[in-house]
Design an enzyme around this catalytic site. Structure first.
Site, PDB file in Angstrom:
ATOM      1  N   GLU A 146       1.028  -1.049   0.075  1.00  0.00           N
ATOM      2  CA  GLU A 146       0.068  -0.099   0.026  1.00  0.00           C
ATOM      3  C   GLU A 146       0.919   1.144  -0.036  1.00  0.00           C
ATOM      4  OE1 GLU A 146      -2.413   0.230   3.503  1.00  0.00           O
ATOM      5  OE2 GLU A 146      -3.213  -1.781   3.263  1.00  0.00           O
ATOM      6  N   ASP A 153      -5.264   8.850  10.691  1.00  0.00           N
ATOM      7  CA  ASP A 153      -3.927   8.572  10.920  1.00  0.00           C
ATOM      8  C   ASP A 153      -3.533   8.734  12.259  1.00  0.00           C
ATOM      9  OD1 ASP A 153      -3.636   7.310   8.265  1.00  0.00           O
ATOM     10  OD2 ASP A 153      -3.149   9.248   7.495  1.00  0.00           O
TER      11      ASP A 153
END
Length: 272
Positions: A55, A66
């Protein structure tokens, strides 16, 4: 299909791992960190050390999902002048290793370029598809059409809070694999994997039926022992923050060595 991607779908990597009686290792690193070329080299290290799917994160100025490690890495990439166009150069170089390469991105960045344009550029670079953590299938008409046109994987997320109906609808819209977030909250390595993960994977399989796409579990895995645990009930083990941390605040050569060692440990874990 016009302009179909020449890259292998992530499902090919999952199928190969399943045939070998093991889990699939999915590794994440942000593009542009510690530099554009540095990110490419780091991904090549992961490919050599045994990762099955890569990824590539697209740095964003407001990464609300995040955790602190990935936020710091993204901030460094943006401060160094990273631009969206750099992600396609990164994908092209990483996909050349033969490892299926997907981009993980907040939808706003794709929408800004246009879904069809982004899909075209991603397919041209050899990318396998997109992981879109803040996009749900109900609001993804443009992306569903573009991913069909260019033959790209589309990976949506499910969580412990998802209803059975939502899980079934999300999994049906996925191609490549479905991303099961095993804990609520932001990303980040944890000392223990989530107790909710096995139950969530079971719910995905029950809701989707025998033709379900593979299920990858993310959020929390940081070592080979945890990877082995997750591979015992899921098709794939997704690792991000622990890999990114290897490259923070160290000399590049030191970071790459640590990254190689951790990837090899994780790869051994999914093979237990």
């Amino acid at each position: 299909m016009s302009g179909e991607s020449s890259a292998q779908s992530a499902s090919v990597a999952f199928g190969k791992a399943r045939a070998e009686g093991r889990g699939t290792l999915v590794g994440y690193l942000p593009a542009g960190f510690p530099s554009v070329d540095g990110a490419i080299e780091a991904c090549r290290v992961m490919a050599d050390a045994g990762v099955d799917v890569i990824e590539i994160g697209l740095p964003y100025s407001d990464p609300v999902m995040d955790g602190p490690v990935i936020q710091r890495a993204s901030e460094q990439a943006l401060a160094a002048g990273f631009r969206v166009a750099d992600v396609f150069r990164t994908v092209e170089a990483v996909a050349a290793t033969g490892v299926p390469t997907l981009v993980m991105t907040y939808w706003n960045l794709v929408e800004r370029q246009g879904a069809a344009s982004f899909a075209r550029d991603l397919a041209s670079a050899g990318g396998a598809g997109l992981i879109t953590p803040d996009l749900i299938p109900d609001e993804a008409d443009d992306w569903l059409a573009a991913s069909d046109e260019y033959g790209l994987d589309r990976v949506f997320l499910v969580a412990p809070s998802s209803t059975d109906r939502r899980i079934a609808e999300t999994t049906a819209a996925c191609r490549g694999f479905v991303y099961a977030t095993s804990v609520m909250g932001v990303t980040g390595a944890r000392a223990e994997t989530s107790d909710a993960a096995p139950a969530l994977v079971a719910r995905v399989r029950a809701a989707a039926g025998p033709d379900s796409v593979p299920v990858g579990v993310g959020l929390g895995v940081s070592n080979g022992a945890q990877a082995a645990e997750v591979a015992g009930f899921a098709d794939g083990v997704i690792v991000g923050s622990a890999l990114v941390r290897c490259l923070l605040d160290v000399e590049p050569a030191t970071g790459r060595a640590a990254l190689r060692d951790l990837t090899a440990d994780l790869a051994a874990g999914v093979r237990r």
